[in-house]
Scaffold this motif. Structure first.
Motif, PDB file in Angstrom:
ATOM      1  N   ARG A  38       0.855  -1.188   0.000  1.00 17.43           N
ATOM      2  CA  ARG A  38       0.000   0.000   0.000  1.00 17.43           C
ATOM      3  C   ARG A  38       0.892   1.240   0.000  1.00 17.43           C
ATOM      4  O   ARG A  38       1.797   1.370   0.825  1.00 17.43           O
ATOM      5  N   GLN A  41      -2.584   6.806   0.403  1.00 16.35           N
ATOM      6  CA  GLN A  41      -3.953   6.447   0.749  1.00 16.35           C
ATOM      7  C   GLN A  41      -4.766   5.959  -0.450  1.00 16.35           C
ATOM      8  O   GLN A  41      -5.921   5.586  -0.305  1.00 16.35           O
ATOM      9  N   LYS A  43      -3.259   3.953  -3.375  1.00 13.02           N
ATOM     10  CA  LYS A  43      -2.618   3.007  -4.304  1.00 13.02           C
ATOM     11  C   LYS A  43      -2.351   1.667  -3.614  1.00 13.02           C
ATOM     12  O   LYS A  43      -1.863   1.632  -2.479  1.00 13.02           O
ATOM     13  N   TRP A  44      -2.689   0.607  -4.319  1.00 17.00           N
ATOM     14  CA  TRP A  44      -2.470  -0.750  -3.813  1.00 17.00           C
ATOM     15  C   TRP A  44      -1.868  -1.587  -4.931  1.00 17.00           C
ATOM     16  O   TRP A  44      -2.422  -1.662  -6.034  1.00 17.00           O
TER      17      TRP A  44
END
Length: 258
Positions: A38, A41, A43-44
């Protein structure tokens, strides 16, 4: 994080993006999970579609060591990079860069002299660390290339490995974190894929499609690849000095290698 145009590298994740510098922002948090990474807040990166890169185990046998045309490889590399952007070859008018070139080559020659004379190389290594420009300073890139050859398993230079580890560890605060990690990886025989391919060619005395391999290395950073190649060329030349009683064989191979 590397874009798809880069080659595989230690401590790196290649993304299926042509350019990725616009997708990440300075200061974003990075969290690692069993299933992915991760970033910030929003992007994964999932591991589910990832393929793990396994760098090849590289080494040379005693028979390979004596077959390798070290002089020829050194000459070939220098020929490829003599007109490059490396500060080791700087010939411009910028006073700052000219002074850097002078210091870089001074410490470079000091290290080579120390190793030829079986002297302690600590001062020369420390002088190169952090010296130069870029996220991985010029002197560090030269050392990375030098280590790739000189500390190759099976190479006689491996006797100096502990000395190099100790010196880099003591002086790592002189350089950037990225550069310190890269140097540490090189000492542990972990290189970028293009460099690994080149080392394999040297070990096999294989000059086929060598220009393509060198071109890939020269693409690394603005000048990092050329600085690494300079270190590799010097390591090859120094290796030839230590194997002078094989010069008759080396000279014969030089005529037939390229």
């Amino acid at each position: 994080m590397l874009s798809e145009v880069c080659d595989n590298a230690p401590n790196s994740c290649r993304l299926a993006l042509r350019h990725c510098h616009e997708d990440f922002r300075t200061g974003e948090s990075v969290q690692f999970y069993p299933g992915g990474i991760r970033i910030g807040q929003d992007k994964w990166i999932s591991y589910s579609q990832c393929q793990q890169w396994h760098p090849p185990d590289l080494s040379i046998t005693a028979a390979q060591f004596h077959r390798i045309s070290w002089h020829a490889w050194s000459a070939l590399i220098h020929q490829e990079i003599k007109n490059s952007s490396s500060l080791f070859y700087y010939r411009g008018d910028n006073i700052f860069y000219r002074e850097l070139e002078k210091q870089l080559n001074h410490h470079r020659e000091s290290l080579l002299h120390a190793l030829r004379s079986d002297l302690n190389p600590q001062t020369a290594i420390s002088g190169l660390l952090g010296l130069g420009i870029g996220l991985t300073p010029t002197g560090d890139d030269w050392l990375t290339g030098f280590f790739a050859i000189w500390l190759l398993p099976g190479h006689p230079g491996c006797k100096d490995r502990q000395q190099f580890i100790s010196t880099v560890a003591q002086a790592k605060n002189k350089t950037t974190l990225l550069s310190a990690v890269t140097l540490g990886a090189a000492i542990q025989h972990r290189y970028r894929e293009s460099i690994g391919q080149f080392i394999k060619k040297i070990a096999n005395n294989d000059s086929k499609e060598i220009t393509d391999t060198l071109t890939e290395i020269k693409k690394i950073g603005s000048s990092s690849g050329c600085d690494m190649l300079c270190g590799m060329a010097d390591a090859c030349a120094l290796t030839a000095c230590f194997g002078e009683h094989y010069d008759h064989q080396d000279s014969y191979q030089k005529e037939h290698l390229f």
